[in-house]
Scaffold this motif. Structure first.
Motif, PDB file in Angstrom:
ATOM      1  N   PRO A 143       0.618  -2.332 -18.720  1.00 32.54           N
ATOM      2  CA  PRO A 143       0.676  -2.966 -20.048  1.00 32.54           C
ATOM      3  C   PRO A 143       2.081  -3.060 -20.633  1.00 32.54           C
ATOM      4  N   LYS A 144       2.896  -2.036 -20.451  1.00 34.34           N
ATOM      5  CA  LYS A 144       4.221  -2.052 -21.064  1.00 34.34           C
ATOM      6  C   LYS A 144       5.067  -3.197 -20.531  1.00 34.34           C
ATOM      7  N   ASN A 145       4.968  -3.471 -19.244  1.00 38.43           N
ATOM      8  CA  ASN A 145       5.786  -4.512 -18.624  1.00 38.43           C
ATOM      9  C   ASN A 145       5.056  -5.838 -18.469  1.00 38.43           C
ATOM     10  N   GLY A 146       3.874  -5.946 -19.059  1.00 37.61           N
ATOM     11  CA  GLY A 146       3.147  -7.208 -19.058  1.00 37.61           C
ATOM     12  C   GLY A 146       2.699  -7.671 -17.686  1.00 37.61           C
ATOM     13  N   VAL A 147       2.385  -6.737 -16.810  1.00 36.88           N
ATOM     14  CA  VAL A 147       1.981  -7.075 -15.442  1.00 36.88           C
ATOM     15  C   VAL A 147       0.478  -6.878 -15.296  1.00 36.88           C
ATOM     16  N   GLU A 148      -0.194  -7.866 -14.775  1.00 37.15           N
ATOM     17  CA  GLU A 148      -1.606  -7.762 -14.416  1.00 37.15           C
ATOM     18  C   GLU A 148      -1.871  -8.750 -13.289  1.00 37.15           C
ATOM     19  N   GLU A 149      -1.450  -8.374 -12.093  1.00 32.13           N
ATOM     20  CA  GLU A 149      -1.573  -9.246 -10.932  1.00 32.13           C
ATOM     21  C   GLU A 149      -1.409  -8.412  -9.663  1.00 32.13           C
ATOM     22  N   PRO A 150      -1.819  -8.964  -8.518  1.00 33.19           N
ATOM     23  CA  PRO A 150      -1.611  -8.228  -7.261  1.00 33.19           C
ATOM     24  C   PRO A 150      -0.125  -8.051  -6.973  1.00 33.19           C
ATOM     25  N   ARG A 151       0.271  -6.831  -6.707  1.00 40.48           N
ATOM     26  CA  ARG A 151       1.665  -6.528  -6.389  1.00 40.48           C
ATOM     27  C   ARG A 151       1.738  -5.355  -5.427  1.00 40.48           C
ATOM     28  N   ASP A 152       2.902  -5.236  -4.799  1.00 35.65           N
ATOM     29  CA  ASP A 152       3.222  -4.039  -4.031  1.00 35.65           C
ATOM     30  C   ASP A 152       4.056  -3.119  -4.915  1.00 35.65           C
ATOM     31  N   LEU A 153       3.910  -1.830  -4.681  1.00 32.97           N
ATOM     32  CA  LEU A 153       4.631  -0.831  -5.467  1.00 32.97           C
ATOM     33  C   LEU A 153       5.288   0.153  -4.516  1.00 32.97           C
ATOM     34  N   ALA A 154       6.604   0.309  -4.648  1.00 35.44           N
ATOM     35  CA  ALA A 154       7.351   1.230  -3.794  1.00 35.44           C
ATOM     36  C   ALA A 154       7.839   2.413  -4.626  1.00 35.44           C
ATOM     37  N   LEU A 155       7.586   3.611  -4.122  1.00 38.81           N
ATOM     38  CA  LEU A 155       8.009   4.847  -4.772  1.00 38.81           C
ATOM     39  C   LEU A 155       8.995   5.567  -3.868  1.00 38.81           C
ATOM     40  N   LEU A 156      10.057   6.088  -4.458  1.00 41.41           N
ATOM     41  CA  LEU A 156      11.071   6.773  -3.656  1.00 41.41           C
ATOM     42  C   LEU A 156      11.781   7.801  -4.525  1.00 41.41           C
ATOM     43  N   GLY A 157      11.919   9.004  -4.002  1.00 42.49           N
ATOM     44  CA  GLY A 157      12.654  10.036  -4.717  1.00 42.49           C
ATOM     45  C   GLY A 157      12.026  10.435  -6.033  1.00 42.49           C
ATOM     46  N   GLY A 158      10.705  10.326  -6.146  1.00 40.98           N
ATOM     47  CA  GLY A 158      10.011  10.738  -7.356  1.00 40.98           C
ATOM     48  C   GLY A 158      10.010   9.724  -8.466  1.00 40.98           C
ATOM     49  N   VAL A 159      10.527   8.515  -8.219  1.00 40.92           N
ATOM     50  CA  VAL A 159      10.543   7.469  -9.246  1.00 40.92           C
ATOM     51  C   VAL A 159      10.043   6.157  -8.653  1.00 40.92           C
ATOM     52  N   VAL A 160       9.732   5.210  -9.549  1.00 39.74           N
ATOM     53  CA  VAL A 160       9.347   3.868  -9.105  1.00 39.74           C
ATOM     54  C   VAL A 160      10.599   3.155  -8.619  1.00 39.74           C
ATOM     55  N   HIS A 161      10.550   2.698  -7.379  1.00 40.78           N
ATOM     56  CA  HIS A 161      11.702   2.022  -6.774  1.00 40.78           C
ATOM     57  C   HIS A 161      11.619   0.513  -6.969  1.00 40.78           C
ATOM     58  N   SER A 162      10.396  -0.035  -6.855  1.00 42.02           N
ATOM     59  CA  SER A 162      10.247  -1.479  -6.981  1.00 42.02           C
ATOM     60  C   SER A 162       8.781  -1.819  -7.188  1.00 42.02           C
ATOM     61  N   CYS A 163       8.533  -2.889  -7.935  1.00 39.90           N
ATOM     62  CA  CYS A 163       7.179  -3.406  -8.122  1.00 39.90           C
ATOM     63  C   CYS A 163       7.276  -4.924  -8.038  1.00 39.90           C
ATOM     64  N   GLN A 164       6.873  -5.482  -6.900  1.00 36.59           N
ATOM     65  CA  GLN A 164       7.083  -6.900  -6.610  1.00 36.59           C
ATOM     66  C   GLN A 164       5.825  -7.504  -5.979  1.00 36.59           C
ATOM     67  N   PRO A 165       5.714  -8.851  -6.018  1.00 35.65           N
ATOM     68  CA  PRO A 165       4.571  -9.489  -5.352  1.00 35.65           C
ATOM     69  C   PRO A 165       4.474  -9.130  -3.878  1.00 35.65           C
ATOM     70  N   HIS A 166       5.628  -8.959  -3.230  1.00 39.65           N
ATOM     71  CA  HIS A 166       5.601  -8.542  -1.820  1.00 39.65           C
ATOM     72  C   HIS A 166       6.849  -7.716  -1.528  1.00 39.65           C
ATOM     73  N   ILE A 167       6.643  -6.547  -0.933  1.00 39.54           N
ATOM     74  CA  ILE A 167       7.750  -5.679  -0.541  1.00 39.54           C
ATOM     75  C   ILE A 167       7.648  -5.458   0.963  1.00 39.54           C
ATOM     76  N   PRO A 168       8.595  -5.971   1.731  1.00 39.94           N
ATOM     77  CA  PRO A 168       8.533  -5.777   3.186  1.00 39.94           C
ATOM     78  C   PRO A 168       8.629  -4.291   3.543  1.00 39.94           C
ATOM     79  N   THR A 169       7.877  -3.903   4.545  1.00 43.01           N
ATOM     80  CA  THR A 169       7.929  -2.517   4.997  1.00 43.01           C
ATOM     81  C   THR A 169       9.216  -2.264   5.771  1.00 43.01           C
ATOM     82  N   GLU A 170       9.642  -1.007   5.754  1.00 50.68           N
ATOM     83  CA  GLU A 170      10.835  -0.572   6.467  1.00 50.68           C
ATOM     84  C   GLU A 170      10.488   0.652   7.303  1.00 50.68           C
TER      85      GLU A 170
END
Length: 428
Positions: free
Chosen positions: A22-49
């Motif tokens: 709600p805070k960022n106005g997002v309501e859609e399918p997305r990928d979410l990447a977490l790293l080092g205890g924080v949110v690293h990225s929230c995008q429609p598609h995040i390629p795996t590494e």
């Protein structure tokens, strides 16, 4: 469905879930990447590494980690159940425990358990008598809770226990509880004076509307938080609908915040082992949620706990979805009741922007607290606390013990040091 621990140095990648932030106005399918205890990225598609741990969230809802503003955690003699594990299993990532009997030693006792490892982050309220029983005057109490009181003064006038003195200010607020004690007007004035100036929440037990109205009048415009306000609608002290309206009218005042219990907002109107709200009162609560007078849902505990409160954290996620299904709120605003909104209230009342910056959203750099839920079952599928998997399929995971941190008005503490103390150890 497999949930291995994330590889060393790799990201925890949640793919394909319906992200509701709600805070960022997002309501859609997305990928979410977490790293080092924080949110690293929230995008429609995040390629795996290489090194990523991937969790398939297709068909699931991905929320910012649920914040439960009123969840009894090990209060008094709670030894037969494990409320921290239950809370994690139910999707809670941050909770605040409002034991009315808590002394100023409560932060050290809770802090020791965090040092030894707990699966969610949590903070604690002190009972009002704990503050009133010290020899510190109001100015000294404000200095103590803001961290500026000389240690020598605290050891003379607050406690001879150096650990208690070092940690007692690490609370989130003060709790008034009419079921444990009735504050005099003079005592209430002292609590309002200290909490409003020291940036502490002042929570009052809200069941009898007469008591709630009295505390609201004594607040004189200073902040007040009405705990489990929906209990007024259960008819304990009078007509449920009339009592509920009286309390909800208080929540129209700008200095007063409050919460409704998730269990009481469900279609069954609450727990039979707790309290059930009058159906007319429930409709008044729905209207108050819709018009924004009430902006927080909380649980008040678990039904199998000794200090069970009036609700159950198992109802948190189902209540959010049911409020949407009933047309009371759109899903984003329903989710905000246990994410964005409590974080905002915590920042506003403590004066600390950390809460809004770190909690209640999935923006880059926020604490990696995530609740992944199944709408069909109303269950938490994954609970992620500070980047660690704490629960899976409504079951706590051993790997999650140690994910949690003590939360106080200053922010969060990865370690307090109390859990490492042996006999004779004195904290600086």
């Amino acid at each position: 469905m497999h949930c291995p621990p994330p590889a060393a140095g790799g990201r925890l990648l949640l793919q394909g879930g319906l992200v509701v932030d709600p805070k960022n106005g997002v309501e859609e399918p997305r990928d979410l990447a977490l790293l080092g205890g924080v949110v690293h990225s929230c995008q429609p598609h995040i390629p795996t590494e290489p090194g990523d741990t991937v969790i398939d969230c297709r068909g699931l809802y991905v929320f910012p980690g649920l914040i439960d503003m009123h969840l009894h955690l090990g209060d008094l003699f709670e030894v037969s159940t494990d409320p921290f594990a239950h809370a994690a299993a139910d999707g809670v990532t941050v909770a605040f425990s409002p034991g009315a009997g808590n002394t100023l030693l409560a932060p050290s006792l809770l802090g020791a358990e965090f040092d030894r490892g707990l699966p969610i982050s949590a903070g604690v309220y002190a009972g009002a008598p704990a503050l009133l029983a010290t020899s510190l005057d109001d100015e000294e109490l404000v200095s103590y809770f803001t961290g500026t009181l000389a240690r020598e003064v605290a050891l003379q006038k607050l406690s001879r226990n150096p650990i208690g003195v070092a940690t007692g200010m690490q609370i989130i607020g003060i709790k008034d509880h009419m079921g444990h004690f009735i504050l005099s007007d003079e005592s209430a004035e002292r609590i309002f004076s200290v909490t409003s100036r020291a940036g502490l929440l002042f929570m009052t037990h809200t069941q009898d509307p007469e008591h709630a109205c009295r505390m609201a009048a004594l607040s004189k415009g200073r902040p007040l938080y009405l705990g489990h306000a929906s209990a007024a609608g259960c008819g304990t002290f009078g007509d449920g609908a009339a009592d509920m309206k009286q309390v909800l009218d208080l929540l129209a005042q700008p200095n007063i915040d409050g919460e409704l219990l998730a269990s009481m907002m469900r279609q069954n109107r609450g727990c039979r082992e707790g309290l059930r709200i009058d159906s007319r009162a429930q409709q008044l609560c729905y209207q108050a949620l819709a018009d924004g007078r009430v902006q927080v849902l909380a649980s008040d505990g678990q039904g199998d706990a000794t200090m069970k409160g009036f609700g159950d954290s198992r109802d948190n996620i189902p209540a959010l979805f049911e409020l949407c299904d009933l047309g009371v709120l759109p899903l984003s605003k329903a989710v905000a009741l246990m994410t964005k909104n409590p974080a905002h209230i915590l920042s506003a009342r403590t004066g600390n922007p950390w809460f809004e910056q770190q909690l209640g959203h999935l923006g880059c750099g926020a604490a990696a607290n995530v609740t992944v839920a199944d709408r069909h079952t109303g269950r938490a599928i994954y609970t992620i606390v500070n980047g660690q998997l704490a629960a899976f399929e409504s079951r706590p995971l051993r790997s999650g013990w140690g994910a949690g941190r003590l939360v106080c008005r200053f922010g969060s503490l990865p370690r307090t040091g109390v859990g490492d103390c042996s006999m004779g150890t004195v904290l600086p």
